[in-house]
Design a protein around this motif. Structure first.
Motif, PDB file in Angstrom:
ATOM      1  N   ARG A 184      57.174  85.532  -8.220  1.00 47.60           N
ATOM      2  CA  ARG A 184      58.051  84.483  -7.685  1.00 47.60           C
ATOM      3  C   ARG A 184      59.429  85.045  -7.367  1.00 47.60           C
ATOM      4  O   ARG A 184      60.024  84.723  -6.329  1.00 47.60           O
ATOM      5  N   LEU A 185      59.959  85.903  -8.261  1.00 48.28           N
ATOM      6  CA  LEU A 185      61.271  86.514  -8.029  1.00 48.28           C
ATOM      7  C   LEU A 185      61.257  87.452  -6.829  1.00 48.28           C
ATOM      8  O   LEU A 185      62.274  87.611  -6.153  1.00 48.28           O
ATOM      9  N   ARG A 186      60.129  88.086  -6.580  1.00 44.86           N
ATOM     10  CA  ARG A 186      59.987  88.980  -5.431  1.00 44.86           C
ATOM     11  C   ARG A 186      59.679  88.225  -4.141  1.00 44.86           C
ATOM     12  O   ARG A 186      59.408  88.825  -3.119  1.00 44.86           O
ATOM     13  N   ARG A 187      59.666  86.933  -4.216  1.00 46.39           N
ATOM     14  CA  ARG A 187      59.361  86.064  -3.075  1.00 46.39           C
ATOM     15  C   ARG A 187      57.911  86.166  -2.627  1.00 46.39           C
ATOM     16  O   ARG A 187      57.586  85.872  -1.490  1.00 46.39           O
ATOM     17  N   SER A 242      50.142  87.094 -17.916  1.00 40.07           N
ATOM     18  CA  SER A 242      49.857  86.538 -16.589  1.00 40.07           C
ATOM     19  C   SER A 242      50.977  85.610 -16.140  1.00 40.07           C
ATOM     20  O   SER A 242      51.342  85.591 -14.957  1.00 40.07           O
ATOM     21  N   PHE A 243      51.533  84.860 -17.075  1.00 42.60           N
ATOM     22  CA  PHE A 243      52.665  83.984 -16.753  1.00 42.60           C
ATOM     23  C   PHE A 243      53.878  84.813 -16.334  1.00 42.60           C
ATOM     24  O   PHE A 243      54.544  84.495 -15.342  1.00 42.60           O
ATOM     25  N   VAL A 244      54.164  85.879 -17.063  1.00 41.16           N
ATOM     26  CA  VAL A 244      55.291  86.758 -16.710  1.00 41.16           C
ATOM     27  C   VAL A 244      55.057  87.378 -15.338  1.00 41.16           C
ATOM     28  O   VAL A 244      55.980  87.463 -14.523  1.00 41.16           O
ATOM     29  N   LEU A 245      53.831  87.813 -15.061  1.00 44.02           N
ATOM     30  CA  LEU A 245      53.507  88.369 -13.746  1.00 44.02           C
ATOM     31  C   LEU A 245      53.725  87.338 -12.643  1.00 44.02           C
ATOM     32  O   LEU A 245      54.251  87.666 -11.572  1.00 44.02           O
TER      33      LEU A 245
END
Length: 143
Positions: free
Chosen positions: A17-20, A9-12
């Motif tokens: 976040r990276l995908r804005r 869930s943290f990685v997701l």
């Protein structure tokens, strides 16, 4: 398995976040998942399995009611989503705001309450025990 859920869930959250695709509660959710994964990992790695089990139970006891509310809402069933959500909210409040702090208090006090064979009292804790208690307390404001 539970720890892997929190890490995944943290990685997701990071990918979103990276995908804005930012969430308003990104920092809180990220902290919650990292702290919970660390707490579960440390509790099982050091033999304090009861702490990890209590955390898993109290974090998951309201999930069935939430899933039932979502399912009933998707199926457009009358009244059941509202009733399920109210039960979910009450269960969440009780488990996270009452029983969880009580569990921390019991972890802090432990067997030292009224026990004359515990010379250091509540301050006589190992570094692992103090770390586990600190992680437990770090989750309270996030709930």
């Amino acid at each position: 398995m539970e720890t892997s859920y929190y890490l995944a869930s943290f990685v997701l959250l990071l990918i979103q976040r990276l995908r804005r695709e930012t969430r308003k509660d990104f920092v809180e959710m990220a902290a919650h998942h990292v702290i919970t994964a660390a707490l579960l990992s440390l509790s099982f790695a050091t033999g304090y399995m009861r702490i990890g089990l209590v955390v898993m139970f109290l974090h998951n006891c309201f999930d069935p009611f939430l899933h039932l509310a979502k399912l009933a809402k998707y199926l457009r069933l009358p009244l059941l989503p509202d009733v399920s959500f109210v039960i979910c909210a009450v269960t969440f409040a009780l488990s996270r705001l009452y029983y969880y702090p009580s569990a921390i208090l019991q972890a802090w006090l432990g067997v030292c309450v009224g026990n004359k064979s515990c010379p250091g009292g509540v301050w006589d804790k190992t570094p692992v025990e103090m770390t586990l208690i600190a992680l437990l307390m770090a989750l309270i404001p996030i709930h």
